[in-house]
Design an enzyme around this catalytic site. Structure first.
Site, PDB file in Angstrom:
ATOM      1  N   ARG A 178      53.170  15.526  13.038  1.00 49.45           N
ATOM      2  CA  ARG A 178      51.897  16.260  13.178  1.00 49.45           C
ATOM      3  C   ARG A 178      52.072  17.725  12.824  1.00 49.45           C
ATOM      4  NH1 ARG A 178      51.171  12.244  16.911  1.00 49.45           N
ATOM      5  NH2 ARG A 178      49.489  10.838  16.237  1.00 49.45           N
ATOM      6  N   ASP A 355      51.790   1.112  17.260  1.00 48.08           N
ATOM      7  CA  ASP A 355      50.776   1.495  18.247  1.00 48.08           C
ATOM      8  C   ASP A 355      49.436   1.792  17.582  1.00 48.08           C
ATOM      9  OD1 ASP A 355      52.075   3.794  17.059  1.00 48.08           O
ATOM     10  OD2 ASP A 355      50.884   5.023  18.434  1.00 48.08           O
ATOM     11  N   GLU A 356      48.378   1.692  18.375  1.00 51.51           N
ATOM     12  CA  GLU A 356      47.038   2.147  18.016  1.00 51.51           C
ATOM     13  C   GLU A 356      46.604   1.679  16.629  1.00 51.51           C
ATOM     14  OE1 GLU A 356      46.797   6.113  20.831  1.00 51.51           O
ATOM     15  OE2 GLU A 356      47.520   6.367  18.794  1.00 51.51           O
ATOM     16  N   TRP A 422      54.657   2.648  26.583  1.00 49.46           N
ATOM     17  CA  TRP A 422      54.000   3.950  26.735  1.00 49.46           C
ATOM     18  C   TRP A 422      52.687   3.874  27.504  1.00 49.46           C
ATOM     19  CZ3 TRP A 422      49.245   5.696  24.797  1.00 49.46           C
ATOM     20  CH2 TRP A 422      48.581   4.851  23.901  1.00 49.46           C
ATOM     21  N   TYR A 447      54.520  11.840  29.319  1.00 50.73           N
ATOM     22  CA  TYR A 447      53.919  12.468  28.146  1.00 50.73           C
ATOM     23  C   TYR A 447      53.796  13.960  28.413  1.00 50.73           C
ATOM     24  CZ  TYR A 447      52.778   8.563  25.067  1.00 50.73           C
ATOM     25  OH  TYR A 447      52.875   7.519  24.175  1.00 50.73           O
ATOM     26  N   ASP A 449      53.028  16.424  26.392  1.00 51.78           N
ATOM     27  CA  ASP A 449      52.047  17.203  25.649  1.00 51.78           C
ATOM     28  C   ASP A 449      50.734  17.317  26.416  1.00 51.78           C
ATOM     29  OD1 ASP A 449      52.022  14.345  25.071  1.00 51.78           O
ATOM     30  OD2 ASP A 449      50.290  14.760  23.786  1.00 51.78           O
ATOM     31  N   TRP A 493      54.389  14.816  21.938  1.00 49.92           N
ATOM     32  CA  TRP A 493      53.566  14.663  20.743  1.00 49.92           C
ATOM     33  C   TRP A 493      53.060  16.031  20.304  1.00 49.92           C
ATOM     34  CZ3 TRP A 493      54.295  10.222  18.586  1.00 49.92           C
ATOM     35  CH2 TRP A 493      54.625   9.115  19.370  1.00 49.92           C
ATOM     36  N   GLU A 495      50.404  16.983  18.078  1.00 45.43           N
ATOM     37  CA  GLU A 495      49.104  17.263  17.470  1.00 45.43           C
ATOM     38  C   GLU A 495      48.676  18.709  17.708  1.00 45.43           C
ATOM     39  OE1 GLU A 495      48.512  12.879  18.816  1.00 45.43           O
ATOM     40  OE2 GLU A 495      49.751  14.594  19.347  1.00 45.43           O
TER      41      GLU A 495
END
EC number: 3.2.1.52
Length: 643
Positions: A178, A355-356, A422, A447, A449, A493, A495
């Protein structure tokens, strides 16, 4: 006689205070298995010799690593001596002549005494390295810095330590997709991991926003996929780049860069796990090679504009960012990618993401539906499972094992897959009950972030993991075969992380909580003791110029209604011993303003509640301005919006 008794009592009190002061010098993260405080200190003098056995290059590295740290911070004359006999060197590193089964491959014994100096023993160079990390934390704060500091008393408290890890997998994820972090910044990340005995660096190398690793046989992956239009601000709210807008933000790691990082990490007992995220999160790859998708069109690397939407526990994609599971060119592409990845990274695992994956475009595609019918696949989950199983065969053909996020459970796991859980612990528990190995990395604890304090005073993100919540993390769920739980991992993460300073702010001190949760024995963990150690570590972070968050000091706001349905505000703190001072008059409060003791009602006409925390008469938390209108929204009270 009375004066003698008084003198004796005073002496005992002074000795007790001295002992307490000495004990307070033992501040270690993660907490060792056992720590016994001795008497006094060992004073480091010049010349300072570090001795180690000569036959092992890894042990030599550990000795030189310690020597370099002391030269750079203590100064003076420091040297290493490699011989079979340790002699009377002030600091001695020794491999045990007979294996100590209790401490295993990563454990160590460390003893410090006024008479005999420092002795670290272990079965392996890895254990010696972790013993050195503990020794460095026993040294004065200046040892955490990068330059020589004058006037420091270079002494080490007398202590006997036995230590070994609870789990063999102690991971941290660094998302370089990212936002790009340079090779030197990744090395800095590795150094900080090693300080707190993390041993797995999970590199997230591809996503919708970038492809970060050179694949020589597929050059467009980095020529196109590693670059995007530059944006600064709030992630997900950026404008979509025009096709002709310059794509100048980004970067990637060459083969030589990766080899250098792998070597650098290995010397510090850190293994690098590469992740190539497929079939979803593949927009950067599709922008480089559009024939990899099921949905024809024009694609470009995402610059942080909204391409996926999460709503009420589900999500959907605004464009197809998946590799096409019925396209044979995709599997040829992945074979090429994983061939080079396997050659670059020695670790036994390759992480395939998984994922996702939004399946709506597959479900609307007639060719995909016909393929599913022909293969006897009843739904899109089974189609994803078909894809994952083929990817596993490709990865196995390179002599590696497949790891993926817990969505690879959907439709059925491949026979030898390892699951990284996760979405809470549930996926990991399910995988373990099916006989698969698991790494626990739940977003509810690990997590980093996410918010660590009230959103009104923190960089924008989307959910919350406070320090106390991270400290509750236990990778070992009840009712499963413990041998299948490899360990735990925290994820950062990127982003919303534009800089290393922002990344550090999100990591520390929550990564300290994860470190203690995956290295230390559960019985050794203590919240109040941990907070004291975190505060000690803050001083070391300052010396090392590492950024960190002090959000653990900030008040926690709870907005509700009183008996008259009017706003009532309850304040609390995450740690003990803090006083909260507040104001409604638009002035920044201090210790001379009212101290919070009972729930607050809002004075008529007040627009903002301002708060700050103090301890022992000194401010420790941020000055926080909380709009009353925000508190009313949280309490479910209708507010009249200002036009």
């Amino acid at each position: 006689m009375k004066s003698l008794v008084l003198l004796f009592a005073t002496t005992l009190l002074l000795l007790s205070g001295l002992k307490s002061q000495e004990s307070s010098n033992i501040s270690l993260i993660p907490q060792p298995v056992s720590v016994a405080r001795g008497t006094g200190f060992y004073q480091l003098k010049d010349p300072l010799i570090i001795s180690a056995p000569p036959q092992n290059d890894s042990v030599k590295f550990v000795a030189n690593f310690l020597s370099n740290r002391l030269v750079n911070t203590k100064g003076g004359w420091v040297s290493t001596e490699f011989s079979e006999s340790a002699g009377k060197a002030p600091i001695r590193l020794q491999l045990l002549p007979k294996e100590d089964n209790e401490i295993g491959k990563e454990g160590y014994h460390l003893s410090v005494s006024e008479e005999n100096g420092v002795l670290i023993t272990a079965n392996t160079s890895t254990g010696l390295f972790y013993g050195v990390q503990t020794l460095l934390q026993l040294l004065p704060t200046a040892a955490a810095g990068h330059t020589v500091v004058e006037g420091v008393q270079w002494q080490i408290p007398a202590v006997t330590i036995k230590d070994y890890p609870r789990f063999k997998w102690r991971g941290m994820l660094m998302d370089v997709a990212r936002h790009f972090f340079t090779k030197e910044q990744v090395k800095q990340f590795i150094d900080n991991m090693a300080t707190f005995k993390f041993n797995m660096l999970h590199l997230h190398l591809s996503d919708d926003q970038a492809w970060r690793v050179e694949i020589k046989r597929l050059p467009r992956l980095t020529e196109v996929g590693a670059w995007r239009a530059e944006r600064t601000g709030r992630w997900g709210e950026f404008t979509k780049p025009s096709p002709d807008e310059p794509k100048t933000y980004g970067g990637f790691y060459t083969h030589d860069d990766i080899k250098e990082l792998v070597k650098y990490a290995a010397e510090r007992n850190v293994t690098i796990l590469p992740e190539i995220d497929v079939p979803g999160h593949s927009l950067a790859a599709i922008a480089a090679y559009p024939n990899l998708t099921c949905t024809p069109g024009t694609y470009q690397v995402s610059s942080g504009e909204r391409i996926m939407v999460w709503d009420k526990g589900t999500f959907y994609a605004l464009q197809d960012n998946n590799l096409c599971p019925i396209n044979e060119r995709v599997y040829s592409f992945l074979d090429t990618v994983f061939t080079e990845i396997a050659e670059l990274f020695p670790f036994q695992y390759i992480h395939m993401g998984g994922d996702e994956c939004y399946k709506g475009f597959w479900e609307k595609n007639k060719q995909v539906q016909a393929f599913m019918k022909k293969q006897g696949l009843k739904d899109a989950n089974e189609l994803q499972s078909y894809f994952v199983k083929r990817v596993e065969k490709i990865i196995q053909s390179k002599g590696k094992r497949l790891m993926g996020w817990d969505e690879i459970l959907h439709g059925g796991l491949p026979p030898d897959a390892t699951v990284m859980s996760w979405q809470g612990m549930k996926g990991g528990i399910e995988a373990a009950k099916q006989g698969h190995q698991v790494v626990m990395s739940p977003n509810s604890y690990a997590y980093l972030d996410l918010y660590q304090g009230d959103p009104i005073a923190e960089p924008p993100t989307y959910s919350m993991v406070r320090l106390s919540k991270a400290y509750e993390f236990d990778p070992m769920p009840p009712g499963v075969d413990s041998s299948l739980i490899l360990g735990g991992q925290c994820n950062l993460w990127a982003e919303r992380l534009h800089t290393m300073r922002h990344a550090e702010y999100m990591l520390w001190p929550r990564a300290l909580a994860i470190s203690e949760s995956i290295w230390s024995q559960p019985a050794a963990k203590n919240w109040n003791s941990f907070i004291s150690k975190v505060e000690h570590q803050f001083n070391r972070f300052d010396a090392a110029s590492i950024n960190y968050s002090r959000s653990m000091y900030d008040p926690i706001f709870k907005a509700g209604k009183d008996s008259n349905d009017s706003l009532q505000i309850t304040l609390s703190t995450e740690i003990e011993g803090l006083d909260i001072f507040y104001s409604f008059d638009e002035m920044f409060p201090d210790q001379f303003y009212p101290k919070y003791t009972t729930p607050l009602s809002v004075p008529k006409g007040a627009a903002n509640l301002r708060v700050v925390t103090y301890r022992n008469g000194k401010p420790v938390g941020k000055q926080i301005k909380m709009p009353v209108i925000e508190l009313k929204k949280r309490a479910g009270i209708k507010v009249k919006e200002t036009p």
